[in-house]
Scaffold this motif. Structure first.
Motif, PDB file in Angstrom:
ATOM      1  N   ASP A  18      35.379  45.311  16.726  1.00 64.08           N
ATOM      2  CA  ASP A  18      36.516  46.224  16.551  1.00 64.08           C
ATOM      3  C   ASP A  18      37.465  46.213  17.746  1.00 64.08           C
ATOM      4  O   ASP A  18      38.408  47.004  17.807  1.00 64.08           O
ATOM      5  N   GLN A 109      38.491  51.522  23.785  1.00 61.55           N
ATOM      6  CA  GLN A 109      39.660  50.816  23.261  1.00 61.55           C
ATOM      7  C   GLN A 109      40.756  50.926  24.308  1.00 61.55           C
ATOM      8  O   GLN A 109      40.702  51.803  25.179  1.00 61.55           O
ATOM      9  N   THR A 139      43.331  40.697  13.913  1.00 62.26           N
ATOM     10  CA  THR A 139      42.099  41.460  14.083  1.00 62.26           C
ATOM     11  C   THR A 139      41.141  40.786  15.031  1.00 62.26           C
ATOM     12  O   THR A 139      40.080  41.296  15.306  1.00 62.26           O
TER      13      THR A 139
END
Length: 142
Positions: A18, A109, A139
């Motif tokens: 992610d 993140q 991604t």
């Protein structure tokens, strides 16, 4: 005046699918204790960067990494050491994370929400942010 010798350091940028980055705190008793950093450590005599990073992440975090090629090399002049940092992106590892040196860890993140961050990591965080901006909707965090 004597020239300071570089301390060679292997650093792992562990990236989850992610896009989250693994950061951990500097252990108690070390310079900059409590500062957030990417995991890694000094190269020992005769070690390659990948060998040192593999050893350090087992010692510090209890995980075994997959391939780790050098992505960037930076230098930072700390009061206690002149370091040459060999930054490696790592997207594969096995094992359960264990904080074996009393440190904390967090997946983050960009932009980071932890502070303070070790000064030597700041240029790398900016490069990672630039890569993500230029990737747009990609991604793939690498």
């Amino acid at each position: 005046m004597a020239t300071r010798q570089h301390t060679e350091v292997a650093v792992g940028i562990l990236l989850r699918s992610d896009g989250a980055l693994l950061l951990s705190t500097r252990p108690p008793g070390k310079p900059y204790a409590g500062y957030w950093e990417f995991p890694g450590g000094k190269l020992e005599e005769g070690e390659t960067v990948e060998q040192a990073l593999r050893r350090e992440l087992i010692e510090e975090l209890g995980v075994t990494i997959g391939p780790a090629a050098i992505w960037k090399v930076t230098e930072h002049d700390y009061p206690h050491a002149l370091v040459r940092l060999h930054w490696c992106k790592v997207s594969q590892w096995s094992g359960e994370f264990e904080m074996r040196e009393g440190q904390e860890m967090q997946w983050q993140q960009l932009p980071l929400t932890v502070a303070p961050v070790l000064p030597g990591a700041l240029p790398v965080l900016e490069w990672l942010a630039q890569e993500r901006r230029s990737d747009g909707a990609s991604t793939n965090p690498l």
